[in-house]
Design an enzyme around this catalytic site. Structure first.
Site, PDB file in Angstrom:
ATOM      1  N   ARG A  58      28.520  59.195  13.448  1.00  0.00           N
ATOM      2  CA  ARG A  58      28.784  58.079  14.133  1.00  0.00           C
ATOM      3  C   ARG A  58      28.103  56.866  13.396  1.00  0.00           C
ATOM      4  O   ARG A  58      28.983  55.754  13.023  1.00  0.00           O
ATOM      5  CB  ARG A  58      28.294  57.885  15.381  1.00  0.00           C
ATOM      6  CG  ARG A  58      29.089  58.915  16.486  1.00  0.00           C
ATOM      7  CD  ARG A  58      28.141  59.124  17.386  1.00  0.00           C
ATOM      8  NE  ARG A  58      28.578  60.381  18.195  1.00  0.00           N
ATOM      9  CZ  ARG A  58      28.377  61.572  17.572  1.00  0.00           C
ATOM     10  NH1 ARG A  58      27.817  61.858  16.625  1.00  0.00           N
ATOM     11  NH2 ARG A  58      29.048  62.509  18.396  1.00  0.00           N
ATOM     12  N   THR A  59      27.186  56.714  13.112  1.00  0.00           N
ATOM     13  CA  THR A  59      26.220  55.616  12.551  1.00  0.00           C
ATOM     14  C   THR A  59      26.708  55.492  11.185  1.00  0.00           C
ATOM     15  O   THR A  59      27.277  54.150  10.710  1.00  0.00           O
ATOM     16  CB  THR A  59      24.770  55.872  12.566  1.00  0.00           C
ATOM     17  OG1 THR A  59      24.514  56.487  13.875  1.00  0.00           O
ATOM     18  CG2 THR A  59      23.964  54.677  12.333  1.00  0.00           C
ATOM     19  N   LYS A  86      16.982  65.085  -7.326  1.00  0.00           N
ATOM     20  CA  LYS A  86      16.119  65.560  -8.430  1.00  0.00           C
ATOM     21  C   LYS A  86      14.497  64.930  -8.456  1.00  0.00           C
ATOM     22  O   LYS A  86      13.694  65.028  -9.521  1.00  0.00           O
ATOM     23  CB  LYS A  86      16.551  64.874  -9.779  1.00  0.00           C
ATOM     24  CG  LYS A  86      17.921  65.351 -10.196  1.00  0.00           C
ATOM     25  CD  LYS A  86      18.486  64.672 -11.407  1.00  0.00           C
ATOM     26  CE  LYS A  86      20.154  64.724 -11.524  1.00  0.00           C
ATOM     27  NZ  LYS A  86      20.465  63.537 -12.604  1.00  0.00           N
ATOM     28  N   ARG A 108      18.896  55.878   6.878  1.00  0.00           N
ATOM     29  CA  ARG A 108      18.237  56.769   7.817  1.00  0.00           C
ATOM     30  C   ARG A 108      17.446  57.822   6.977  1.00  0.00           C
ATOM     31  O   ARG A 108      17.936  58.332   6.141  1.00  0.00           O
ATOM     32  CB  ARG A 108      19.729  57.619   8.379  1.00  0.00           C
ATOM     33  CG  ARG A 108      19.140  58.509   9.345  1.00  0.00           C
ATOM     34  CD  ARG A 108      20.183  59.361  10.100  1.00  0.00           C
ATOM     35  NE  ARG A 108      20.766  58.551  11.223  1.00  0.00           N
ATOM     36  CZ  ARG A 108      21.720  58.986  12.223  1.00  0.00           C
ATOM     37  NH1 ARG A 108      22.047  60.143  11.969  1.00  0.00           N
ATOM     38  NH2 ARG A 108      21.780  57.973  13.009  1.00  0.00           N
ATOM     39  N   HIS A 136      15.831  53.694  16.576  1.00  0.00           N
ATOM     40  CA  HIS A 136      17.360  53.747  15.918  1.00  0.00           C
ATOM     41  C   HIS A 136      18.095  52.317  16.715  1.00  0.00           C
ATOM     42  O   HIS A 136      18.596  52.278  17.590  1.00  0.00           O
ATOM     43  CB  HIS A 136      17.958  55.047  16.590  1.00  0.00           C
ATOM     44  CG  HIS A 136      19.217  55.366  16.014  1.00  0.00           C
ATOM     45  ND1 HIS A 136      19.993  54.259  15.385  1.00  0.00           N
ATOM     46  CD2 HIS A 136      20.070  56.395  16.272  1.00  0.00           C
ATOM     47  CE1 HIS A 136      21.133  54.929  14.929  1.00  0.00           C
ATOM     48  NE2 HIS A 136      21.294  56.197  15.444  1.00  0.00           N
TER      49      HIS A 136
HETATM   50  N1   CP Z   1      24.321  58.560  17.652  1.00  0.00           N
HETATM   51  C1   CP Z   1      23.824  58.585  16.428  1.00  0.00           C
HETATM   52  O1   CP Z   1      23.105  58.042  15.730  1.00  0.00           O
HETATM   53  O2   CP Z   1      24.891  59.609  16.036  1.00  0.00           O
HETATM   54  P1   CP Z   1      25.068  60.104  14.537  1.00  0.00           P
HETATM   55  O3   CP Z   1      23.869  61.105  14.204  1.00  0.00           O
HETATM   56  O4   CP Z   1      26.329  60.973  14.485  1.00  0.00           O
HETATM   57  O5   CP Z   1      25.162  58.960  13.445  1.00  0.00           O
END
Ligand code: CP
Length: 309
Positions: A58-59, A86, A108, A136
């Site tokens: 999603r993100t 590497k 992330r 998040h």
């Molecule tokens: N909600 C969320 O962060 O989903 P993803 O891990 O699919 O990005």
């Protein structure tokens, strides 16, 4: 409209005015998303790079689509096939991406604080797409946007967050954001997965799921990470579902206008039954749509800041 800050690292340090500005801008972006032609020139000439050290559907995809809808060049660094594999350091990778002209880097990372470290060392704007157990922020912003869209307000509502609070960056960002806008946050889950000092945030820790859900306007489930069972932090998955799972009987305790949320991905039948996930009160798919609007808003506000700074 522009944010004064360079980066979006967490909800903990966003002011109420900044949250309002992001949510209001997302409303304009949502309007664009509902049009037949979703293309806008808001990010023309800008370069947006996603740098994900953990899996995501999603993100990552919503940032990529948001960039493309607004006319930016969007690229993704796939860490297993990049020089990260590497042994390149995070800072060297970040500086390399910036040297190619990136205006915004979306990261992330499994380590809490990694986006903050990168933000200190590059001029590009950094957006935290999830750092370890810390925050998040874009998920919490899209959650807040969805609540406001569905209930008409964010203040004076009861939000029940159920599950593994300890390891959840989604829970942490939502607690900071929802408390800032005046919502009441109630938490429930296994005691072994409840952080000791979480009450200092103003959230209320409940001893049962029923207590958290009673009269709630919003019930938010969190993904249970199955490895927690191996670590001895939860009973068997079946027992977890029995004690903490969100089912039809439990949601009958909530407000008649209840909305049901989950950040995804969902383990059907564990943290929520399919009956609940697919019920008319569920806004899980709307959360995904609103995720694109929020990410469009953030990219616009941050790149505009770079133009007016
Ligand atoms: N909600 C969320 O962060 O989903 P993803 O891990 O699919 O990005």
């Amino acid at each position: 409209m522009a944010l004064r800050r360079k980066d979006i690292l967490g909800l903990r340090d966003l002011s109420l005015e900044e949250i309002d500005e992001i949510l209001n801008t997302a409303e304009l972006m949502k309007y664009i998303l509902t049009q037949n032609n979703k293309r806008t020139p808001h990010l023309q000439g800008k370069s947006i790079v996603t740098l994900f050290y953990e899996n995501s559907t999603r993100t990552r995809l919503s940032f990529e689509l948001a960039s493309k809808y607004m006319g930016a060049s969007a690229a993704n660094v796939s860490t297993p096939s990049s020089s990260v594999a590497k042994g390149e350091t995070l800072l060297d990778t970040g500086r390399t991406i910036e040297s190619m002209g990136a205006d915004v880097i979306i990261i992330r990372h499994p380590m809490s604080g990694a986006p903050h470290l990168l933000a200190k060392h590059v001029d590009a704007s950094i957006i935290n797409a999830g750092d370890g157990m810390n925050e998040h922020p874009t998920q919490a912003l899209l959650d807040m946007y969805t609540i406001k869209e569905k209930l008409g307000r964010l203040n004076d509502i009861k939000v029940a967050i159920i599950g593994d609070i300890m390891h959840s960056r989604v829970a942490r960002s939502n607690i900071w954001g929802l408390r800032a806008v005046g919502a009441q946050v109630y938490l429930a889950g296994p005691q072994t997965l409840m952080p000791l000092d979480i009450e200092k945030t103003g959230a209320v820790v409940c001893t049962t799921v029923e207590e958290a859900i009673e009269g709630a306007d919003v019930v938010m489930g969190l993904r249970i990470q199955k490895e927690r069972q191996r670590e001895g932090l939860i009973p068997s998955i079946r027992e977890y579902a029995h004690l903490f799972g969100i089912d039809k009987e439990r949601i009958e305790l909530a407000s008649p206008n209840l909305i049901i949320m989950h950040p995804g991905p969902v383990n059907r039948g564990i943290e929520m039954t399919s009956e609940v996930i697919d019920s008319p009160a569920s806004v899980i798919n709307e959360q995904v749509t609103n995720g694109v609007a929020i990410r469009m808003a953030l990219l616009y506000l941050l790149t505009r800041r770079r133009m007016v700074a």
